[in-house]
Design a protein around this motif. Structure first.
Motif, PDB file in Angstrom:
ATOM      1  N   THR A 288       0.802  -1.217   0.000  1.00  0.00           N
ATOM      2  CA  THR A 288       0.000   0.000   0.000  1.00  0.00           C
ATOM      3  C   THR A 288       0.836   1.269   0.000  1.00  0.00           C
ATOM      4  OG1 THR A 288      -0.108  -0.022   2.395  1.00  0.00           O
ATOM      5  CG2 THR A 288      -1.896  -1.114   1.231  1.00  0.00           C
TER       6      THR A 288
ATOM      7  N   LEU B 135       2.967   2.272  -2.288  1.00  0.00           N
ATOM      8  CA  LEU B 135       3.158   2.883  -3.605  1.00  0.00           C
ATOM      9  C   LEU B 135       1.793   3.311  -4.142  1.00  0.00           C
ATOM     10  CD1 LEU B 135       5.722   0.344  -5.047  1.00  0.00           C
ATOM     11  CD2 LEU B 135       6.130   2.778  -4.704  1.00  0.00           C
ATOM     12  N   ASN B 136       1.802   4.416  -4.871  1.00  0.00           N
ATOM     13  CA  ASN B 136       0.549   4.938  -5.397  1.00  0.00           C
ATOM     14  C   ASN B 136       0.035   4.046  -6.532  1.00  0.00           C
ATOM     15  OD1 ASN B 136      -1.461   6.447  -6.732  1.00  0.00           O
ATOM     16  ND2 ASN B 136      -0.590   8.342  -5.950  1.00  0.00           N
ATOM     17  N   PRO B 137      -1.176   3.464  -6.379  1.00  0.00           N
ATOM     18  CA  PRO B 137      -1.663   2.505  -7.370  1.00  0.00           C
ATOM     19  C   PRO B 137      -1.958   3.133  -8.727  1.00  0.00           C
ATOM     20  CG  PRO B 137      -3.376   2.998  -5.777  1.00  0.00           C
ATOM     21  CD  PRO B 137      -2.130   3.652  -5.277  1.00  0.00           C
ATOM     22  N   THR B 138      -2.088   4.455  -8.775  1.00  0.00           N
ATOM     23  CA  THR B 138      -2.508   5.065 -10.035  1.00  0.00           C
ATOM     24  C   THR B 138      -1.345   5.642 -10.838  1.00  0.00           C
ATOM     25  OG1 THR B 138      -2.887   7.229  -9.047  1.00  0.00           O
ATOM     26  CG2 THR B 138      -4.723   5.698  -9.018  1.00  0.00           C
ATOM     27  N   LEU B 139      -0.128   5.519 -10.329  1.00  0.00           N
ATOM     28  CA  LEU B 139       1.011   6.093 -11.054  1.00  0.00           C
ATOM     29  C   LEU B 139       2.017   5.003 -11.407  1.00  0.00           C
ATOM     30  CD1 LEU B 139       1.689   9.277  -8.883  1.00  0.00           C
ATOM     31  CD2 LEU B 139       0.550   9.168 -11.099  1.00  0.00           C
TER      32      LEU B 139
ATOM     33  N   GLN C 288       6.866   7.631  -9.975  1.00  0.00           N
ATOM     34  CA  GLN C 288       7.008   7.782  -8.537  1.00  0.00           C
ATOM     35  C   GLN C 288       8.470   7.868  -8.120  1.00  0.00           C
ATOM     36  OE1 GLN C 288       4.194   5.525  -6.129  1.00  0.00           O
ATOM     37  NE2 GLN C 288       3.348   4.667  -7.992  1.00  0.00           N
TER      38      GLN C 288
ATOM     39  N   TYR D  15       2.636  -0.536 -13.421  1.00  0.00           N
ATOM     40  CA  TYR D  15       1.945   0.005 -12.257  1.00  0.00           C
ATOM     41  C   TYR D  15       2.233  -0.906 -11.071  1.00  0.00           C
ATOM     42  CZ  TYR D  15      -0.639   3.167 -15.256  1.00  0.00           C
ATOM     43  OH  TYR D  15      -0.973   4.160 -16.126  1.00  0.00           O
TER      44      TYR D  15
ATOM     45  N   HIS E 162       0.563  -2.561  -8.976  1.00  0.00           N
ATOM     46  CA  HIS E 162      -0.170  -3.815  -8.774  1.00  0.00           C
ATOM     47  C   HIS E 162       0.311  -4.918  -9.698  1.00  0.00           C
ATOM     48  CE1 HIS E 162      -2.761  -3.618 -12.387  1.00  0.00           C
ATOM     49  NE2 HIS E 162      -2.547  -2.312 -12.260  1.00  0.00           N
ATOM     50  N   GLU E 163       1.151  -4.553 -10.672  1.00  0.00           N
ATOM     51  CA  GLU E 163       1.682  -5.592 -11.554  1.00  0.00           C
ATOM     52  C   GLU E 163       2.945  -6.236 -10.992  1.00  0.00           C
ATOM     53  OE1 GLU E 163       1.522  -4.205 -15.810  1.00  0.00           O
ATOM     54  OE2 GLU E 163       0.910  -2.364 -14.813  1.00  0.00           O
TER      55      GLU E 163
END
Ligand SMILES: Nc1ncnc2c1ncn2[C@@H]1O[C@H](COP(=O)(O)OP(=O)(O)O)[C@@H](O)[C@H]1O
Ligand SMILES: [Mg+2]
Lengths: 327, 307, 305
Positions: free
Chosen positions: A100, A102-106, A111, A150, A152-153
């Protein structure tokens, strides 16, 4: 060696509805250039809050007082926009949960690169090149591909490597790692510790390794600080604390750590539960769980006093600590 | 991303078809019709009328005639306003309604986002309380009542703005309608942004961003805004439906030349052709906009694209 | 209109909680109610609402003027306590307070009818989807999702076209549109009840699916029904006033809050009390229902605070 971080009299308090809770009390320690300091203690002992306060990252209801001298500037009480000149550049922090943090949308590279753009004035292009280099350095295969991914990958271990890369981009003087391996697979933990050791060595960065797992500390940390109920109760060189603990709590911790207790005959968790910071016991906070307590422990809190040249402890008991006495 | 959008388009098509079919049959099977006036019409007039509107054919062939027309953009004749086709009435009213709805949508969304973000950053200080109060008023007072109140106040008492009507190109005539239409929409957006922004500002990744020394402005713009907008974007779909509802009222109160007027009088006069045509059109617009919203969502949240 | 009271958000959270926290369905509702009664704003709202409803029901018996009685001496008159026109009279010399109470009754009646219909449909639909599960469930819930995406008001207008002149039928029809959220909740509840031992026992005893649904599942739905109804009634009241305002709902000589406002608005400059009285009642009710809805949402989803 010169000290890069000198902390004096650090207190952290949180305002609650009607009361307040003191998460860290009267903490003093120093961190020398390039050294590794382990901060250990059960969860809830104030380890994270102590270092979050130094980074100016306390929750809204938290307040810190005291001094944390990074070179000749005091970080405690500094205005956030001034603090931003040091955070991420001279002092960096890695958090417990890489899932959590790291920003999931960038994208990963965004980052990372922004740190260099902000602190080193790099152009975007130059920053991206440096980012790829750093990702390679922390052992990420196919760094170009991963930089474009990203969060989540990526797997948990991979994300923690990204966090390490992010923190080290500006070659900070101090790196604070808050339970960096707790959320990871056991197999990955050892690799990650090696990585920390090598990189901080290479960059001459001093490392604060926060953990509740003594097994992580052995062989990595030069010195160790044990916290209980928001206070430091024992500190000194790692070896001496491991082989000759002087505080009953340190002794208990050692015997409840699988990795370390192998030498002992059996594994024993410390009896009882860590205290709630809102209702700390009178006297020594550890006395309800202590096998060596006597009258004085119920009444007076022991101060942190030098034991030998290089170590300190906060305990009234001066006799020999025999583990059998605990059992 | 493209594949995702394509899949969404393909799932929307059957919904449109089902809506057309269901509405068509419900309206045709309902008792009573546009020619059941106070006085019964003479049988031969009635017969002519029915033939004119294809009502004498079997229902199923009426359905296919109608469906064929819809694909050509022809929604059939209006049954009450004799000289107008439904498509003609729509083309008169729709541009205005779309313009009004779009203005209110943009004003409400933008104002709501800014207000919500400010309130979140200033949590529990006066801008926050002010916003909560305005939002409560905007959401609680039904818009037909609110429309009348502002009309009375700004139009009748203060005489600052026109009471109603519309002249092409006149901004003054649009101020109150857009205000009324955007108030509840903006209020909900603000409420959502405030909530999600507070949540996002407390996340671990924003803490990471702060630990990097990025500075408040960059953190808000780059790290917090996108994730904080996610719930807002998922609200925009339903929000469009509320805007549609609101526009019926606003057009009525301010006597505006949109499609709402025809829609309401069609409902009162049981003008099946016009009700059906307008409904289909609205459903189509709403689904198309929802599609855009979904794609926007996928852009904001990278995880969605892989589902 | 959907969304005014945050109903869908609250109830969807509730439905999810019911479906995931499987065996605790019942205590979830009890917990929520306990938290609700600790919420001062919600408690005050409940009190005010009860007062309005009681006043609307029994008030007319204590007023000097009936709602349709014409006072020829008092046409278009402002509030006059001596004559018993506490909130003035309208253009036809009818007492505004009496008419407002009558209108409130009508608004509550149609809201009650529509809510009842939607509860019945929602229970049946949700219980069937949840009980049979699998493909049936998937198709039935997909239909609900599609209905959510379409603008409710269009269907309402179609209902107006069909039922035009009968308000009660119209609101039965609106009830037939409102059940979506109820179905979601009941489905969630059914899924969780289905796994309990007494259902297995009933099945083993040879009970058919509908026996099980009516004997064992429906009686466990009291909590969700109360909560759902509390949140649905205001939405129907707004829908009603909206339709009546546009001339599509309740029509003269019957009256409702929306009808009264639509008559009061055009003359509000000269006869402000004609707008004020019904508007004040409507706004007060909606305000209280909104606080109650917020209270319920917090109570159902405590981490949301
Ligand atoms: N925002 C907060 N408000 C109140 N108390 C807090 C807050 N954050 C932390 N605390 C208190 O600080 C204590 C120490 O937390 P922490 O430093 O995170 O422990 P750990 O040693 O596990 O890192 C917690 O047990 C909690 O009581
Ligand atoms: Mg911690």
């Amino acid at each position: 060696m010169a000290n890069v971080l000198v902390v004096d009299n650090l207190d952290v308090t949180f305002a609650l509805h009607q009361s307040e809770v003191k998460a860290v009390s009267d903490l003093d320690f120093t961190l020398a250039e390039g050294e590794t300091l382990a901060v250990v203690g059960e969860s809830g002992s104030g380890k994270s809050q102590a270092f979050l306060s130094i980074m100016g990252l306390l929750a809204r209801n938290g307040k810190a007082s005291g001094r944390a001298m990074l070179g000749d500037v005091n970080l405690i009480g500094m205005a956030p926009d001034k603090l931003d000149n040091y955070r991420g550049k001279d002092i960096a922090m890695i958090f417990q949960d890489p899932m959590t943090s790291l920003n999931p949308t960038l994208r990963v590279k965004t980052q990372l690169a922004e740190v260099l753009v902000r602190h080193q004035g790099f152009t975007a292009e130059k920053a991206h090149r440096a980012v790829i280099e750093m990702l390679e350095r922390v052992g990420i295969p196919e760094p170009v591909k991963r930089a474009n991914a990203y969060p989540h990958e990526l797997s948990g271990g991979m994300r923690q490597r990204v966090m390490i890369a992010m923190a080290l981009l500006c070659k900070p003087r101090v790196l604070i790692a808050d339970e960096p391996t707790t959320a990871l697979d056991v197999t990955v933990q050892a690799q990650m510790l090696d990585l920390f050791k090598n990189l901080t060595n290479d960059f001459g960065t001093a490392l604060v390794l926060i953990t509740h797992d003594l097994g992580v500390v052995a062989g990595v940390a030069d010195r160790m600080m044990v916290m209980y109920g928001g206070r430091c109760i024992e500190k000194g060189p790692t070896d001496t604390l491991f082989y000759d603990p002087r505080h009953p709590y340190t002794l208990g911790l050692l015997h409840s750590t699988p990795h370390v207790a192998k030498r002992a005959k059996r594994l024993d968790p410390i009896q009882g539960l860590p205290p709630s910071l809102e209702h700390l016991p009178r006297g020594c906070a550890f006395h309800p769980r202590c096998a060596f307590r006597f009258e004085r422990c119920f009444e007076e809190r022991p101060p942190l006093l030098p034991v030998e040249d290089v170590r300190e402890k906060a305990c009234w008991y001066q006799g020999e600590l025999k583990y059998e006495a605990v059992a | 991303m493209f594949g995702y959008a394509l899949r969404r388009v393909l799932t929307a098509i059957p919904i449109v078809l089902i809506t057309i079919t269901v509405c068509f049959f419900i309206l045709r099977l309902a008792p009573g019709g546009p020619f059941d006036g106070e006085r019964a019409l003479p049988p031969d007039v009635m017969k002519n009328l029915r033939a004119h509107y294809n009502l004498d054919q079997p229902l199923i062939s009426q359905y296919f005639i109608y469906l064929g027309g819809v694909f050509r953009g022809d929604f059939g004749p209006s049954m009450v306003m004799e000289d107008f086709s439904v498509s003609r009435l729509i083309s008169i009213g729709l541009p205005f309604t779309l313009m009004l709805g779009f203005s209110a949508f943009v004003v409400g969304t933008v104002a709501g986002m800014i207000a919500g973000a400010v309130a979140a950053v200033q949590q529990n200080k006066w801008p926050d309380y002010l916003l909560v109060a305005i939002v409560l008023i905007g959401i609680i007072i039904p818009n037909f009542l609110m429309a009348n109140l502002v009309q009375l106040f700004f139009g009748v008492y203060l005489r600052w703005l026109p009471v109603g009507g519309y002249q092409p190109g006149s901004i003054a005539h649009l101020v109150l309608p857009v205000l009324i239409l955007s108030l509840p929409h903006g209020g909900r957006v603000a409420r959502l942004v405030r909530g999600s922004m507070i949540e996002v500002l407390g996340t671990n990744y924003v803490r990471t961003a702060r630990s990097k020394g990025l500075g408040t402005r960059l953190i808000l713009a780059r790290h917090a805004l996108k994730p904080a907008l996610l719930p807002v974007v998922s609200y925009l779909g339903p929000g469009l439906s509320y805007l549609l509802t609101g526009s019926l009222v606003v057009e009525q109160v301010f006597a505006l030349p949109g499609i709402g007027k025809y829609f309401i009088s069609a409902a009162l006069n049981r003008d099946y052709g016009l009700v059906l045509g307008t409904t289909i059109l609205y459903v189509f617009i709403i689904l198309a906009l929802n599609l855009i919203v979904d794609v926007l969502y996928a852009w904001l949240d990278p995880k969605v694209r892989y589902r | 209109m959907a969304g005014i009271t945050g109903k869908d958000a609250a109830l969807t959270a509730y439905a999810n909680a019911l479906a995931t926290e499987a065996p605790k369905g019942r205590s979830l509702t009890q917990d929520a109610l306990r938290r609700l009664f600790n919420n001062k704003a919600a408690l005050v709202s409940i009190f005010v609402l009860t007062a309005i409803v009681l006043f609307a029901l029994v008030g007319p018996y204590f007023l000097p003027w009936a709602y349709d009685k014409i006072d020829w001496a008092g046409i278009r008159k402002p509030p006059d306590w001596a004559k018993g026109h506490y909130f003035g009279t309208d253009q036809n010399g009818r007492d505004m307070l009496a008419r407002t109470l009558q209108g409130t009754q009508m608004s509550l009646l149609v809201a009650g009818v529509a809510t009842f219909v939607s509860v019945v449909i929602g229970i049946l639909y949700g219980a069937i989807a949840g009980y049979f599960g699998g493909k049936i469930d998937a198709v039935m819930m997909r239909f609900v999702d599609i209905m959510y995406a379409l603008p409710y008001i269009l269907f309402v207008i179609i209902l107006v076209v069909i039922f035009g002149r009968s308000p009660v039928l119209l609101f039965v029809g609106i009830g037939c549109l409102e059940w979506l959220t109820m179905a979601r909740i009941v489905r969630g509840q059914t899924l969780s009840i289905k796994q309990r031992e007494f259902i297995e026992a009933a099945k083993a005893g040879g009970a058919g699916p509908f026996t099980i649904i009516f004997r064992h599942i429906v009686p466990n739905l009291t909590g969700p029904v109360v909560i759902y109804a509390t949140l649905t009634i205001p939405e129907i009241i707004i829908t009603e006033s909206f339709l009546s305002y546009l001339g599509l709902g309740v029509q003269e000589p019957q009256t409702s809050l929306g009808t009264l406002i639509s008559f009061g608005a055009p003359v509000a400059e000269a006869l402000p009390w004609m707008l004020f009285t019904p508007a004040a009642i409507l706004v007060t009710m909606l305000l209280c229902l909104s606080y109650l809805g917020d209270g319920l949402r917090d109570a159902l989803d405590p981490k949301d605070r």
